[in-house]
Design a protein around this motif. Structure first.
Motif, mmCIF file in Angstrom:
data_model
loop_
_atom_site.group_PDB
_atom_site.id
_atom_site.type_symbol
_atom_site.label_atom_id
_atom_site.label_comp_id
_atom_site.label_asym_id
_atom_site.label_seq_id
_atom_site.Cartn_x
_atom_site.Cartn_y
_atom_site.Cartn_z
ATOM 1 N N PRO A 1 0.817 -1.218 0.000
ATOM 2 C CA PRO A 1 0.000 0.000 0.000
ATOM 3 C C PRO A 1 0.846 1.262 0.000
ATOM 4 O O PRO A 1 1.849 1.345 0.706
ATOM 5 C CB PRO A 1 -0.826 -0.125 1.282
ATOM 6 N N ALA A 2 0.460 2.225 -0.824
ATOM 7 C CA ALA A 2 1.166 3.499 -0.854
ATOM 8 C C ALA A 2 0.791 4.333 0.367
ATOM 9 O O ALA A 2 -0.353 4.336 0.815
ATOM 10 C CB ALA A 2 0.808 4.256 -2.130
ATOM 11 N N LEU A 3 1.756 5.041 0.929
ATOM 12 C CA LEU A 3 1.540 5.968 2.038
ATOM 13 C C LEU A 3 0.791 5.342 3.211
ATOM 14 O O LEU A 3 -0.136 5.936 3.751
ATOM 15 C CB LEU A 3 0.765 7.206 1.535
ATOM 16 N N PRO A 4 1.155 4.143 3.649
ATOM 17 C CA PRO A 4 0.397 3.498 4.718
ATOM 18 C C PRO A 4 0.402 4.290 6.006
ATOM 19 O O PRO A 4 -0.555 4.247 6.772
ATOM 20 C CB PRO A 4 1.110 2.145 4.878
ATOM 21 N N ASN A 5 1.474 5.054 6.271
ATOM 22 C CA ASN A 5 1.571 5.793 7.520
ATOM 23 C C ASN A 5 0.660 7.013 7.547
ATOM 24 O O ASN A 5 0.448 7.599 8.612
ATOM 25 C CB ASN A 5 3.024 6.222 7.775
ATOM 26 N N GLN A 6 0.164 7.417 6.376
ATOM 27 C CA GLN A 6 -0.728 8.566 6.323
ATOM 28 C C GLN A 6 -2.188 8.159 6.440
ATOM 29 O O GLN A 6 -3.071 9.010 6.427
ATOM 30 C CB GLN A 6 -0.499 9.349 5.027
ATOM 31 N N GLY B 1 -19.589 15.106 5.022
ATOM 32 C CA GLY B 1 -18.598 15.304 6.068
ATOM 33 C C GLY B 1 -17.885 14.044 6.498
ATOM 34 O O GLY B 1 -16.847 14.120 7.170
ATOM 35 N N GLU B 2 -18.425 12.860 6.111
ATOM 36 C CA GLU B 2 -17.758 11.638 6.530
ATOM 37 C C GLU B 2 -16.543 11.359 5.639
ATOM 38 O O GLU B 2 -16.486 11.777 4.488
ATOM 39 C CB GLU B 2 -18.717 10.454 6.532
ATOM 40 N N ALA B 3 -15.580 10.667 6.221
ATOM 41 C CA ALA B 3 -14.380 10.304 5.480
ATOM 42 C C ALA B 3 -14.721 9.279 4.407
ATOM 43 O O ALA B 3 -15.600 8.434 4.593
ATOM 44 C CB ALA B 3 -13.329 9.746 6.428
ATOM 45 N N VAL B 4 -14.029 9.367 3.273
ATOM 46 C CA VAL B 4 -14.224 8.399 2.193
ATOM 47 C C VAL B 4 -12.866 7.870 1.760
ATOM 48 O O VAL B 4 -11.842 8.555 1.865
ATOM 49 C CB VAL B 4 -14.960 9.018 0.986
ATOM 50 N N LEU B 5 -12.885 6.645 1.277
ATOM 51 C CA LEU B 5 -11.673 5.998 0.785
ATOM 52 C C LEU B 5 -11.942 5.426 -0.596
ATOM 53 O O LEU B 5 -12.913 4.681 -0.781
ATOM 54 C CB LEU B 5 -11.245 4.878 1.729
ATOM 55 N N ALA B 6 -11.094 5.782 -1.560
ATOM 56 C CA ALA B 6 -11.153 5.189 -2.895
ATOM 57 C C ALA B 6 -9.977 4.234 -3.059
ATOM 58 O O ALA B 6 -8.916 4.425 -2.457
ATOM 59 C CB ALA B 6 -11.102 6.267 -3.972
ATOM 60 N N ILE B 7 -10.172 3.202 -3.879
ATOM 61 C CA ILE B 7 -9.091 2.287 -4.253
ATOM 62 C C ILE B 7 -9.046 2.268 -5.772
ATOM 63 O O ILE B 7 -10.069 2.020 -6.418
ATOM 64 C CB ILE B 7 -9.321 0.878 -3.701
ATOM 65 N N GLY B 8 -7.867 2.558 -6.348
ATOM 66 C CA GLY B 8 -7.828 2.675 -7.799
ATOM 67 C C GLY B 8 -6.496 2.315 -8.408
ATOM 68 O O GLY B 8 -5.550 1.902 -7.729
ATOM 69 N N ASN B 9 -6.438 2.511 -9.741
ATOM 70 C CA ASN B 9 -5.299 2.075 -10.546
ATOM 71 C C ASN B 9 -4.660 3.214 -11.334
ATOM 72 O O ASN B 9 -4.092 2.986 -12.396
ATOM 73 C CB ASN B 9 -5.750 0.979 -11.518
ATOM 74 N N SER B 10 -4.752 4.429 -10.844
ATOM 75 C CA SER B 10 -4.211 5.559 -11.598
ATOM 76 C C SER B 10 -2.713 5.707 -11.395
ATOM 77 O O SER B 10 -2.132 5.180 -10.439
ATOM 78 C CB SER B 10 -4.912 6.849 -11.160
ATOM 79 N N GLY B 11 -2.081 6.413 -12.321
ATOM 80 C CA GLY B 11 -0.673 6.749 -12.196
ATOM 81 C C GLY B 11 0.264 5.562 -12.204
ATOM 82 O O GLY B 11 1.375 5.636 -11.670
ATOM 83 N N GLY B 12 -0.162 4.450 -12.813
ATOM 84 C CA GLY B 12 0.673 3.268 -12.832
ATOM 85 C C GLY B 12 0.609 2.455 -11.561
ATOM 86 O O GLY B 12 1.266 1.411 -11.446
ATOM 87 N N ASP B 13 -0.160 2.918 -10.586
ATOM 88 C CA ASP B 13 -0.332 2.165 -9.345
ATOM 89 C C ASP B 13 -1.286 0.993 -9.567
ATOM 90 O O ASP B 13 -2.026 0.955 -10.543
ATOM 91 C CB ASP B 13 -0.887 3.066 -8.239
ATOM 92 N N TYR B 14 -1.270 0.080 -8.619
ATOM 93 C CA TYR B 14 -2.165 -1.067 -8.691
ATOM 94 C C TYR B 14 -2.901 -1.199 -7.369
ATOM 95 O O TYR B 14 -2.304 -1.524 -6.344
ATOM 96 C CB TYR B 14 -1.370 -2.337 -9.007
ATOM 97 N N LEU B 15 -4.201 -0.848 -7.404
ATOM 98 C CA LEU B 15 -5.077 -0.994 -6.248
ATOM 99 C C LEU B 15 -4.509 -0.280 -5.024
ATOM 100 O O LEU B 15 -4.244 -0.875 -3.989
ATOM 101 C CB LEU B 15 -5.314 -2.474 -5.953
ATOM 102 N N GLN B 16 -4.331 1.042 -5.181
ATOM 103 C CA GLN B 16 -3.789 1.869 -4.112
ATOM 104 C C GLN B 16 -4.866 2.788 -3.521
ATOM 105 O O GLN B 16 -5.865 3.090 -4.172
ATOM 106 C CB GLN B 16 -2.631 2.700 -4.638
ATOM 107 N N PRO B 17 -4.679 3.251 -2.261
ATOM 108 C CA PRO B 17 -5.703 4.055 -1.594
ATOM 109 C C PRO B 17 -5.622 5.531 -1.956
ATOM 110 O O PRO B 17 -4.541 6.073 -2.163
ATOM 111 C CB PRO B 17 -5.386 3.842 -0.111
ATOM 112 N N ARG B 18 -6.778 6.175 -2.012
ATOM 113 C CA ARG B 18 -6.872 7.628 -2.132
ATOM 114 C C ARG B 18 -7.962 8.059 -1.153
ATOM 115 O O ARG B 18 -9.121 7.639 -1.295
ATOM 116 C CB ARG B 18 -7.283 8.083 -3.538
ATOM 117 N N GLN B 19 -7.647 8.884 -0.192
ATOM 118 C CA GLN B 19 -8.610 9.249 0.841
ATOM 119 C C GLN B 19 -9.051 10.698 0.710
ATOM 120 O O GLN B 19 -8.364 11.519 0.113
ATOM 121 C CB GLN B 19 -8.027 8.989 2.224
ATOM 122 N N GLY B 20 -10.215 10.979 1.258
ATOM 123 C CA GLY B 20 -10.755 12.321 1.213
ATOM 124 C C GLY B 20 -11.972 12.440 2.093
ATOM 125 O O GLY B 20 -12.207 11.629 2.989
ATOM 126 N N THR B 21 -12.785 13.474 1.810
ATOM 127 C CA THR B 21 -13.988 13.756 2.576
ATOM 128 C C THR B 21 -15.156 13.932 1.623
ATOM 129 O O THR B 21 -14.994 14.480 0.522
ATOM 130 C CB THR B 21 -13.805 15.041 3.409
#
Length: 351
Positions: A33-38, A143-163
């Protein structure tokens, strides 16, 4: 600026066609996983549990040699995959890649082009089936947190978080899905069709499109809301295929609205618009505009001042309906009646 800078999240490619098993991008690798500490502990838990049920979706059209890559996710143990319709709309062959690195052929079993969602069925599910994600039985909350999982930027099934910033967002473009979820998750091409997860790990949306700022950076991201038991999901599970109605017009976004209506730039081949005798703009050998085409001024008597209004009015009807188009040619008002056909039956068009 959403109207001018909105974009679907699907990269296109031109590839040689080989065997039914194909590869649009580099072979997927089960990256850590990318950026697991974040990620918060709760978000990491949701991501770790949801990642095996999320997939890479590849599509290929052997006739046009066009290929595309997006994201999807299993919603049943027997291999039903939910994704964005625009990820698969141009393809004829489809392939699903899982976190384990295995690939499976798939077919499109249902779609709603207006809502930009599609359902695929893996044709050879393994013994024991697939892990899958539950669809939320309730509407999401701003207002709730959301998490996306995707394949952009050459990544494979990586997290993208937001609100989650808003519900029922309007795209600003008639040919994009309306009533979407608005988020600030940093999504980009390749993420289309991926899941938007709430803090409990339930899916609240399917990634569809983004709006960009002046420098080309993601300003906002949007997802089609999916709720278990909704009319949309019920229709998909029942195998319904809902295409958008079209007449075969290619509209000019630059001149439309400046001349009292929507300018027809071109006419799709073998379309109802061609059969009705509508005319597009003319160009010289260098592609320079030499004359404007017909100007659509009304649909079923409703005034249409620009291209978006024409598309919106047409999409209020259904495939098979006959509509009346009002237009001007050389300054003279005219009308014609046209029967609407599904978009998939007419290549290379906007409306």
């Amino acid at each position: 600026m959403i109207l001018a800078l909105a974009a679907y999240l699907l990269p296109d490619a031109k590839l040689p066609f080989g065997q039914p098993s194909f590869q649009v991008g580099p072979a997927p690798q089960a990256q850590p996983p990318a950026l697991p500490n974040q990620l918060s502990a709760q978000t990491r838990e949701v991501f770790t549990a949801s990642r095996p049920a999320t997939v890479r979706v590849e599509s290929l059209n052997p006739d046009t040699r066009n290929a595309g890559l997006g994201t999807g996710f299993f919603i049943s143990q027997d291999g039903l995959v939910l994704t964005a319709y625009h990820v698969v709309s141009g393809g004829r062959l489809f392939q699903i890649s899982t976190l384990s690195g295995k690939t499976y052929p798939a077919t499109v079993t249902a779609f709603d082009a207006q809502a930009d969602v599609a359902l695929l069925q893996v044709t050879r599910a393994p013994d024991g089936g697939f892990p899958f994600l539950p669809l939320a039985p309730r509407a999401p909350r701003v207002g709730e947190a959301v998490l996306a999982i995707g394949n952009s930027g050459g990544d494979y099934l990586q997290p993208r978080q937001g609100t989650l910033l808003g519900l029922n967002a309007q795209a600003g473009r008639a040919d994009f899905p309306q009533g979407t979820l608005e988020m600030n998750a940093p999504l980009s091409p390749g993420d289309s069709g991926g899941p938007i997860l709430d803090p409990t790990g339930q899916v609240i949306g399917v990634v569809s499109y983004i709006s960009l700022d002046g420098s080309g950076q993601t300003r906002r991201s949007y997802a089609v809301p999916v709720e278990e038991g909704s009319d949309l999901i019920t229709a998909l599970r029942a195998g319904e295929k809902r295409d958008v109605p079209v007449v075969g017009l290619i509209l000019d976004p630059v001149h439309s609205g400046r001349v009292g209506g929507a300018v027809v730039s071109g006419i799709a081949r073998s379309s109802p618009a061609e059969k009705a005798g509508l005319r597009g703009s003319t160009f010289d050998r260098d592609g320079t505009l030499t004359g404007l085409g017909d100007v659509i001024t009304s649909v079923n008597g409703q005034r249409t001042g620009d291209a978006d209004q024409v598309i919106t009015a047409i999409r209020r009807a259904r495939v098979g309906d006959t509509i009346t188009l009002g237009f001007t040619r050389d300054g003279q008002p005219r009308t014609t009646q046209i029967t609407l056909v599904p978009r998939a039956s007419v290549p290379d068009l906007q409306q």
